[in-house]
Structure formats: structure tokens, C-alpha cells
Design an enzyme around this catalytic site. Structure first.
Site, mmCIF file in Angstrom:
data_model
loop_
_atom_site.group_PDB
_atom_site.id
_atom_site.type_symbol
_atom_site.label_atom_id
_atom_site.label_comp_id
_atom_site.label_asym_id
_atom_site.label_seq_id
_atom_site.Cartn_x
_atom_site.Cartn_y
_atom_site.Cartn_z
ATOM 1 N N GLU A 167 5.519 -6.963 -8.644
ATOM 2 C CA GLU A 167 5.367 -8.068 -7.685
ATOM 3 C C GLU A 167 6.601 -8.975 -7.686
ATOM 4 O OE1 GLU A 167 2.907 -8.035 -5.668
ATOM 5 O OE2 GLU A 167 1.437 -6.769 -6.669
ATOM 6 N N ILE A 180 4.087 -17.301 1.470
ATOM 7 C CA ILE A 180 3.324 -16.812 0.314
ATOM 8 C C ILE A 180 1.823 -16.909 0.569
ATOM 9 C CG2 ILE A 180 2.810 -17.180 -2.144
ATOM 10 C CD1 ILE A 180 5.574 -15.925 -1.575
ATOM 11 N N PHE A 231 0.818 -1.236 0.000
ATOM 12 C CA PHE A 231 0.000 0.000 0.000
ATOM 13 C C PHE A 231 0.847 1.280 0.000
ATOM 14 C CE2 PHE A 231 -2.166 -3.308 2.524
ATOM 15 C CZ PHE A 231 -3.281 -3.539 1.731
ATOM 16 N N CYS A 283 3.697 -0.813 15.695
ATOM 17 C CA CYS A 283 2.354 -1.426 15.679
ATOM 18 C C CYS A 283 2.361 -2.822 15.045
ATOM 19 C CB CYS A 283 1.373 -0.526 14.917
ATOM 20 S SG CYS A 283 1.108 1.073 15.714
ATOM 21 N N CYS A 308 3.519 0.475 11.083
ATOM 22 C CA CYS A 308 4.855 0.940 11.455
ATOM 23 C C CYS A 308 5.523 -0.135 12.323
ATOM 24 C CB CYS A 308 4.765 2.272 12.205
ATOM 25 S SG CYS A 308 4.063 2.100 13.841
ATOM 26 N N TYR A 336 -4.087 -8.096 4.618
ATOM 27 C CA TYR A 336 -2.882 -7.364 5.035
ATOM 28 C C TYR A 336 -3.223 -5.925 5.409
ATOM 29 C CZ TYR A 336 -0.116 -11.121 2.913
ATOM 30 O OH TYR A 336 0.446 -12.344 2.605
HETATM 31 N N1 LIG Z 1 -2.395 2.349 4.597
HETATM 32 C C1 LIG Z 1 -2.297 2.946 3.403
HETATM 33 N N2 LIG Z 1 -1.313 3.855 3.197
HETATM 34 C C2 LIG Z 1 -1.214 4.485 2.006
HETATM 35 N N3 LIG Z 1 -2.027 4.251 0.934
HETATM 36 C C3 LIG Z 1 -3.001 3.333 1.075
HETATM 37 C C4 LIG Z 1 -3.191 2.652 2.320
HETATM 38 N N4 LIG Z 1 -4.238 1.805 2.157
HETATM 39 C C5 LIG Z 1 -4.670 1.945 0.891
HETATM 40 N N5 LIG Z 1 -3.936 2.862 0.220
HETATM 41 C C6 LIG Z 1 -4.118 3.184 -1.204
HETATM 42 O O1 LIG Z 1 -3.162 2.426 -1.923
HETATM 43 C C7 LIG Z 1 -2.591 3.233 -2.952
HETATM 44 C C8 LIG Z 1 -1.230 2.671 -3.350
HETATM 45 O O2 LIG Z 1 -1.475 1.456 -4.061
HETATM 46 P P1 LIG Z 1 -0.319 0.651 -4.794
HETATM 47 O O3 LIG Z 1 0.440 1.551 -5.725
HETATM 48 O O4 LIG Z 1 -0.982 -0.556 -5.397
HETATM 49 O O5 LIG Z 1 0.603 0.227 -3.576
HETATM 50 P P2 LIG Z 1 1.664 -0.985 -3.495
HETATM 51 O O6 LIG Z 1 2.000 -1.404 -4.906
HETATM 52 O O7 LIG Z 1 2.840 -0.406 -2.769
HETATM 53 O O8 LIG Z 1 0.982 -2.064 -2.709
HETATM 54 C C9 LIG Z 1 -2.584 4.623 -2.342
HETATM 55 O O9 LIG Z 1 -2.529 5.660 -3.295
HETATM 56 C C10 LIG Z 1 -3.895 4.657 -1.575
HETATM 57 O O10 LIG Z 1 -4.945 5.028 -2.462
HETATM 58 C C1 LIG Z 2 4.072 -9.435 3.203
HETATM 59 C C2 LIG Z 2 3.703 -10.550 2.295
HETATM 60 C C3 LIG Z 2 3.014 -10.285 1.124
HETATM 61 N N1 LIG Z 2 2.667 -11.302 0.297
HETATM 62 C C4 LIG Z 2 1.907 -11.015 -0.928
HETATM 63 C C5 LIG Z 2 0.619 -10.274 -0.704
HETATM 64 C C6 LIG Z 2 0.412 -9.522 -2.002
HETATM 65 O O1 LIG Z 2 -0.224 -10.437 -2.921
HETATM 66 C C7 LIG Z 2 1.849 -9.220 -2.460
HETATM 67 C C8 LIG Z 2 2.284 -7.796 -2.203
HETATM 68 O O2 LIG Z 2 1.520 -6.912 -3.000
HETATM 69 P P1 LIG Z 2 1.708 -5.305 -3.030
HETATM 70 O O3 LIG Z 2 1.556 -4.956 -4.475
HETATM 71 O O4 LIG Z 2 3.058 -4.967 -2.484
HETATM 72 O O5 LIG Z 2 0.584 -4.735 -2.232
HETATM 73 O O6 LIG Z 2 2.682 -10.129 -1.739
HETATM 74 C C9 LIG Z 2 3.013 -12.617 0.591
HETATM 75 O O7 LIG Z 2 2.722 -13.552 -0.170
HETATM 76 N N2 LIG Z 2 3.707 -12.884 1.739
HETATM 77 C C10 LIG Z 2 4.060 -11.897 2.604
HETATM 78 O O8 LIG Z 2 4.708 -12.201 3.667
HETATM 79 ZN ZN LIG Z 3 1.765 2.461 13.853
#
Ligand SMILES: Nc1ncnc2c1ncn2[C@@H]1O[C@H](COP(=O)(O)OP(=O)(O)O)[C@@H](O)[C@H]1O
Ligand SMILES: Cc1cn([C@H]2C[C@H](O)[C@@H](COP(=O)(O)O)O2)c(=O)[nH]c1=O
Ligand SMILES: [Zn+2]
Length: 208
Positions: A92, A174, A18, A189, A186, A182
Site C-alpha cells: 500500500e 485518500i 484488484f 470505461c 479500462c 472501487y
Molecule cells: N476486477 C477484478 N480483476 C481481477 N481480479 C479481481 C477483480 N475483482 C476481484 N478480484 C480478485 O482480487 C484478487 C487480487 O487481489 P489483490 O492481490 O489484493 O489485488 P491488489 O493488491 O492489486 O488490489 C484476484 O486474484 C481476484 O481474486
Molecule cells: C484509487 C485510489 C485508491 N485509494 C485507496 C483505496 C485502497 O484502500 C487503496 C488501494 O488498495 P489496493 O491494495 O491497490 O486494492 O488505496 C485511495 O485512497 N485513493 C484513490 O484515488
Molecule cells: Zn472496460
């Protein structure tokens, strides 16, 4: 910044779930497209959250991608393109085998700009290979933070939830998922078992 002209290079976008990794990857891809560069995007077969042939962010943006077997020598299929595109993006990356490191370096050695995105920590807070090795090999690394779901501070960790509760430390690494399984948290937490704070968990991880 001095621009690299005699080879390609590797850019890694990492950090917690996120944190905006895929958004940032899509932003860089849009700019490459505007610049008229040839682009290829790859994703692992294991991650089918956004449909089989797209990469997608948590806020709904998407881009067409080629699905690659993430296990064993599967990532070597990325080297089948002839000629290599100017830009190769891989989302990913945490699901891919270590062969991805070889693939990214082979592309960069041959002049391609390689953009790799993936989370760098498992839900236990351990390094999530192959991201750490890619980060060490890359020319550029951006480590992004989300917002902690508990306290609102910057979040570097991935909290796995099982029906709303923290997962057990012994769960398999996985598990494909998003906000149903998920949360971004921080260091303070992040917990590994229901009722236990991260300080105890850190001691557990260093016990043996
Ligand atoms: N706890 C969070 N902190 C920041 N953004 C979040 C959170 N939960 C949901 N979001 C959303 O997720 C978006 C980022 O998504 P994405 O680019 O797919 O993240 P990642 O690839 O790092 O998992 C943010 O712009 C926001 O809209
Ligand atoms: C921490 C963690 C994550 N995963 C998986 C869960 C999601 O499918 C991806 C991460 O996706 P994002 O684009 O970064 O939100 O990884 C997992 O399989 N095992 C883990 O411990
Ligand atoms: Zn926290």
C-alpha cells in the site's frame, strides 16, 4: 538475467486495484522465506482493512506486518532495524509520504532487496505519488492489470464509486476501501462523474 551482487535493489509491483499486486508480493515473500532469508514487512497506519498488523489480498491471503506512520517522516522508522533484513516488503505504498523513496533507496544502497507494492493512479487517473518516483528509481517494475468490471478487457484504472455511482472529480484523493467503493476499469470505461465518459474527462484534466 544478471543477478545484482554488489548492492541491494528495488522491485515495484504496481497497477490498478484488484490486479493482484498484494498476491504477487505475498508470492515473492513466500519464496524468500523458503530460501531462509530474513524478511520484514511494513504497511501504512491508514490502511486497516485486513486488521491492524497484517497485509492481505482481496482473495483473503495474509502476512504479518509492522504498521508504520505513513505521513511526514513516519516511513523513516523502517530504517530503525539493525541489521537491515535481507528482504523488506512494503504494501500500500500509495498511502506513504515521499519519504518512502528515501527509505527504499537507503535500504537498497545497504544491500537489502526492497519489494514495494501500491497502485500508481488515483481514482482521477492521475499519477499517485510516491509510486511514480519509486518506479523511476527502481531496478525492476511490474505493472499488473485487473479485469474491467464493465467490459472484461484488461483494466489499468481505479473507478471510485459512491453508492454505486462514479465519484465526483473534486472528491479528496485518500479514501481507504475495496469493492464497496472501487472497481477496476479500462481506459474506455473509466469515468469521473456520473454520465460522463472518459474522453470528456481527459479534456477536463488538461483544460487549465
Ligand atoms: N476486477 C477484478 N480483476 C481481477 N481480479 C479481481 C477483480 N475483482 C476481484 N478480484 C480478485 O482480487 C484478487 C487480487 O487481489 P489483490 O492481490 O489484493 O489485488 P491488489 O493488491 O492489486 O488490489 C484476484 O486474484 C481476484 O481474486
Ligand atoms: C484509487 C485510489 C485508491 N485509494 C485507496 C483505496 C485502497 O484502500 C487503496 C488501494 O488498495 P489496493 O491494495 O491497490 O486494492 O488505496 C485511495 O485512497 N485513493 C484513490 O484515488
Ligand atoms: Zn472496460
Amino acid at each position: 538475467m544478471h543477478a545484482i551482487t554488489r548492492s541491494g535493489w528495488i522491485e515495484v509491483i504496481s497497477g490498478s486495484m484488484f490486479s493482484g499486486k498484494t498476491e504477487e508480493l505475498l508470492r515473492r515473500l513466500r519464496r524468500s522465506e523458503i530460501a531462509g532469508q530474513s524478511v520484514a514487512v511494513y504497511k501504512p497506519a491508514v490502511d486497516d482493512r485486513y486488521g491492524e498488523t497484517t497485509i492481505g489480498s482481496h482473495n483473503g491471503r495474509q502476512w504479518d506486518a509492522t504498521v508504520v506512520d505513513n505521513e511526514g517522516d513516519g516511513p523513516l522508522a523502517i530504517l530503525d532495524d539493525d541489521p537491515y533484513p535481507e528482504v523488506v516488503a512494503i504494501d500500500e505504498a500509495n498511502f506513504f509520504s515521499d519519504a518512502l523513496v528515501k527509505v527504499c533507496n537507503a535500504l537498497a544502497d545497504n544491500g537489502t532487496r526492497v519489494i514495494v507494492s501500491g497502485t500508481d493512479q488515483t481514482f482521477r487517473g492521475e499519477p499517485f505519488e510516491p509510486l511514480p518516483e519509486l518506479m523511476a528509481t527502481a531496478e525492476y517494475v511490474d505493472k499488473l492489470q485487473a479485469i474491467c468490471s464493465q467490459c472484461g478487457e484488461p483494466a489499468s484504472r481505479n473507478q471510485r464509486l459512491i453508492e454505486g455511482e462514479p465519484a465526483h472529480v473534486d472528491d479528496p484523493t485518500i479514501l481507504v476501501g475495496a469493492e464497496e467503493s472501487y472497481e477496476a476499469r479500462c481506459r474506455d470505461c473509466h469515468v469521473l462523474r456520473t454520465g460522463e465518459r472518459s474522453e470528456a474527462d481527459r479534456a477536463y484534466l488538461t483544460d487549465d
